[in-house]
Design a protein around this motif. Structure first.
Motif, mmCIF file in Angstrom:
data_model
loop_
_atom_site.group_PDB
_atom_site.id
_atom_site.type_symbol
_atom_site.label_atom_id
_atom_site.label_comp_id
_atom_site.label_asym_id
_atom_site.label_seq_id
_atom_site.Cartn_x
_atom_site.Cartn_y
_atom_site.Cartn_z
ATOM 1 N N SER A 11 11.513 -11.433 24.711
ATOM 2 C CA SER A 11 12.330 -10.232 24.947
ATOM 3 C C SER A 11 13.406 -9.893 24.817
ATOM 4 O O SER A 11 13.868 -8.734 24.681
ATOM 5 C CB SER A 11 11.894 -10.405 26.254
ATOM 6 O OG SER A 11 10.948 -10.853 26.783
ATOM 7 N N ARG A 15 15.284 -6.843 21.970
ATOM 8 C CA ARG A 15 16.446 -6.053 21.954
ATOM 9 C C ARG A 15 18.104 -6.059 20.644
ATOM 10 O O ARG A 15 18.442 -4.965 20.553
ATOM 11 C CB ARG A 15 16.717 -6.710 24.256
ATOM 12 C CG ARG A 15 15.618 -5.822 24.375
ATOM 13 C CD ARG A 15 16.152 -6.891 26.075
ATOM 14 N NE ARG A 15 15.355 -5.780 27.225
ATOM 15 C CZ ARG A 15 13.705 -5.712 26.878
ATOM 16 N NH1 ARG A 15 13.414 -6.789 25.604
ATOM 17 N NH2 ARG A 15 13.706 -5.629 28.418
ATOM 18 N N THR A 61 6.147 -4.286 22.591
ATOM 19 C CA THR A 61 7.304 -3.788 23.121
ATOM 20 C C THR A 61 7.754 -3.366 21.214
ATOM 21 O O THR A 61 8.452 -2.282 21.496
ATOM 22 C CB THR A 61 8.345 -4.893 22.902
ATOM 23 O OG1 THR A 61 7.944 -5.738 24.356
ATOM 24 C CG2 THR A 61 9.695 -5.125 23.363
ATOM 25 N N ARG A 64 7.221 0.602 21.483
ATOM 26 C CA ARG A 64 8.274 1.399 22.038
ATOM 27 C C ARG A 64 10.209 0.497 21.430
ATOM 28 O O ARG A 64 10.162 2.212 21.703
ATOM 29 C CB ARG A 64 8.041 0.409 23.470
ATOM 30 C CG ARG A 64 6.961 1.133 24.223
ATOM 31 C CD ARG A 64 6.248 0.257 25.401
ATOM 32 N NE ARG A 64 5.145 0.747 25.724
ATOM 33 C CZ ARG A 64 4.421 -0.537 26.680
ATOM 34 N NH1 ARG A 64 5.021 -1.650 27.073
ATOM 35 N NH2 ARG A 64 3.119 -0.245 26.942
ATOM 36 N N CYS A 129 8.885 4.897 34.626
ATOM 37 C CA CYS A 129 9.044 3.601 34.373
ATOM 38 C C CYS A 129 8.005 2.889 35.304
ATOM 39 O O CYS A 129 7.687 1.987 35.518
ATOM 40 C CB CYS A 129 10.263 2.906 33.706
ATOM 41 S SG CYS A 129 11.563 3.174 32.765
ATOM 42 N N SER A 132 6.123 0.917 32.835
ATOM 43 C CA SER A 132 6.817 -0.351 32.617
ATOM 44 C C SER A 132 8.312 0.106 32.251
ATOM 45 O O SER A 132 8.863 1.271 31.802
ATOM 46 C CB SER A 132 6.339 -0.283 30.650
ATOM 47 O OG SER A 132 7.156 -1.617 30.243
ATOM 48 N N GLN A 134 9.928 -1.467 29.450
ATOM 49 C CA GLN A 134 9.688 -0.713 28.794
ATOM 50 C C GLN A 134 10.611 0.969 28.007
ATOM 51 O O GLN A 134 11.676 0.585 26.879
ATOM 52 C CB GLN A 134 9.304 -1.446 27.655
ATOM 53 C CG GLN A 134 9.188 -2.917 27.603
ATOM 54 C CD GLN A 134 8.276 -3.378 27.039
ATOM 55 O OE1 GLN A 134 7.685 -2.665 25.876
ATOM 56 N NE2 GLN A 134 7.833 -4.667 27.011
ATOM 57 N N SER A 137 14.020 0.419 28.468
ATOM 58 C CA SER A 137 15.182 0.133 27.312
ATOM 59 C C SER A 137 15.389 0.444 26.204
ATOM 60 O O SER A 137 16.104 0.437 25.636
ATOM 61 C CB SER A 137 14.290 -1.671 27.469
ATOM 62 O OG SER A 137 14.506 -2.073 28.808
ATOM 63 N N TYR A 163 13.981 -7.375 33.671
ATOM 64 C CA TYR A 163 13.546 -6.806 32.070
ATOM 65 C C TYR A 163 14.734 -5.680 31.858
ATOM 66 O O TYR A 163 15.262 -6.003 30.683
ATOM 67 C CB TYR A 163 12.551 -6.442 31.469
ATOM 68 C CG TYR A 163 11.051 -7.795 31.141
ATOM 69 C CD1 TYR A 163 11.653 -9.057 29.843
ATOM 70 C CD2 TYR A 163 10.439 -8.118 32.345
ATOM 71 C CE1 TYR A 163 10.922 -9.956 30.081
ATOM 72 C CE2 TYR A 163 10.110 -9.574 32.527
ATOM 73 C CZ TYR A 163 10.803 -10.142 31.086
ATOM 74 O OH TYR A 163 9.583 -11.475 30.966
ATOM 75 N N TRP A 164 14.959 -5.228 32.801
ATOM 76 C CA TRP A 164 15.426 -3.895 32.537
ATOM 77 C C TRP A 164 16.901 -4.101 33.055
ATOM 78 O O TRP A 164 18.027 -4.012 31.827
ATOM 79 C CB TRP A 164 15.468 -2.586 33.563
ATOM 80 C CG TRP A 164 16.460 -1.857 34.009
ATOM 81 C CD1 TRP A 164 17.136 -1.054 34.672
ATOM 82 C CD2 TRP A 164 17.319 -0.170 32.709
ATOM 83 N NE1 TRP A 164 17.824 -0.374 34.596
ATOM 84 C CE2 TRP A 164 17.587 0.483 33.990
ATOM 85 C CE3 TRP A 164 16.732 -0.412 31.132
ATOM 86 C CZ2 TRP A 164 18.611 0.908 33.194
ATOM 87 C CZ3 TRP A 164 17.102 0.418 30.528
ATOM 88 C CH2 TRP A 164 18.351 1.247 31.721
ATOM 89 N N THR A 167 18.262 -5.557 29.296
ATOM 90 C CA THR A 167 18.736 -4.782 28.440
ATOM 91 C C THR A 167 20.304 -4.532 28.406
ATOM 92 O O THR A 167 20.845 -4.387 27.795
ATOM 93 C CB THR A 167 17.727 -3.813 28.547
ATOM 94 O OG1 THR A 167 16.217 -3.932 28.690
ATOM 95 C CG2 THR A 167 17.821 -2.540 27.907
#
Length: 246
Positions: A11, A15, A61, A64, A129, A132, A134, A137, A163-164, A167
Motif C-alpha cells: 500500500s 503510493r 491499485t 487506478r 468512493c 473503494s 483508492q 487516493s 488507506y485514505w 494517502t
C-alpha cells in the motif's frame, strides 16, 4: 530466536511510486516482488522513457493510480489488464477523470485513453468512493505540480478510511499542501515533490507471522518495524500484548 526482515508494504510502496514519478529522479527501488509493486514500477518507468503501452496484469491499485497519473498528461495511452481486473468496478473513477479531460474506451482487456491533461477550468466535482477509497487516493496522489489550485469532493468513504489517511499522510510528507473539511479537498498550486518518505515493512505480513509464532510458542524477532506507523495494521502489537503475548 529466528530473525525475519519483512518486505515493503504494498500500500505504501504504490503510493510512494506514484508520487516519485513527478520527480526527475529515478524511481525508488523495493525488495518486494509483489505483483502490484513490480507492475506499477515498470509502468511508471515506461512512462518516464516515453512509452505509452502498459501491461499491468491484475492489480486494481496499479490500474487506478496509473489512470490518475496518465490523466495528468496529454497523449494517447493503452493499458492492458487481466480479464478479471477488467470486470472489477472502476466506473466512479472513470467518471471523475472524464470530467477532467480523460477519454476512456474499453476494448476487451484493454483500456484506450485519450488524455488532454487535467482541465482546471471546471466546476467542483465529486468522486464517489463507496466502492473503494483508492478512487480518492488516485486523485490526491496525482495533484502535484498543478498550475492552479484544485478542489474536489469525496463522498461515500464508508470503508478503507485508514488507506485514505495513509494517502494524505504520504502526500503531506512529500510536500503536497492541502486542506480537507466536510468532504471537500482543496489543493494548493505548484506543490513540487521535494522528497518521498521511506517505505515501511508490510505490517499485514508482520501480524500473520507474529500470530503464528505466538500460537506455536516459536519465538521470532521481526526487524525494523516502525514505532509510529502509517499502516492501520500496527494495532496488532497492542492486540497481541492484550492477549498476553510478549
Amino acid at each position: 530466536m529466528r530473525e525475519l526482515e519483512l518486505a515493503e508494504s504494498k500500500s505504501m510502496a504504490n503510493r510512494i511510486l506514484t508520487i516519485a514519478s513527478y520527480r526527475n529522479h529515478a524511481l525508488p527501488e523495493f525488495k518486494s516482488q509483489a505483483e502490484d509493486i513490480v507492475d506499477l514500477s515498470q509502468a511508471l518507468t515506461t512512462l518516464k522513457n516515453g512509452g505509452s503501452y502498459f501491461n499491468i496484469r491484475g492489480g486494481g491499485t496499479t490500474l487506478r493510480f496509473l489512470l490518475g497519473r496518465l490523466s495528468r498528461l496529454e497523449g494517447e495511452f493503452t493499458i492492458e489488464v487481466s480479464a478479471r481486473l477488467s470486470e472489477r468496478p472502476h466506473e466512479e473513477l472513470f467518471n471523475f477523470l472524464s470530467a477532467l479531460g480523460l477519454s476512456i474506451h474499453q476494448q476487451g482487456n484493454k483500456y484506450h485513453l485519450h488524455s488532454l491533461g487535467w482541465s482546471m477550468d471546471r466546476d467542483l466535482a465529486t468522486v464517489n468512493c463507496s466502492q473503494s477509497s483508492q478512487f480518492a487516493s488516485a486523485i490526491l496522489l496525482n495533484a502535484f505540480a498543478l498550475p492552479k489550485p484544485f478542489s474536489f469532493r469525496v463522498q461515500g468513504l464508508r470503508s478503507s478510511l485508514s488507506y485514505w489517511e495513509m494517502t494524505k499522510n504520504i502526500c503531506r510528507s512529500a510536500n503536497l499542501r492541502f486542506t480537507e473539511q466536510d468532504g471537500r479537498v482543496d489543493v494548493q498550486a505548484q506543490c513540487l515533490v521535494d522528497s518521498v518518505p521511506d517505505c515501511e515493512p508490510d505490517l499485514s505480513s508482520a501480524f500473520s507471522l507474529a500470530a503464528i509464532a505466538a500460537i506455536g510458542n516459536n519465538p521470532v524477532c521481526l526487524r525494523n518495524l516502525p514505532k509510529n506507523s502509517m499502516q492501520a495494521d500496527v494495532i496488532f502489537i497492542k492486540l497481541l500484548q492484550q492477549m498476553g503475548v510478549e
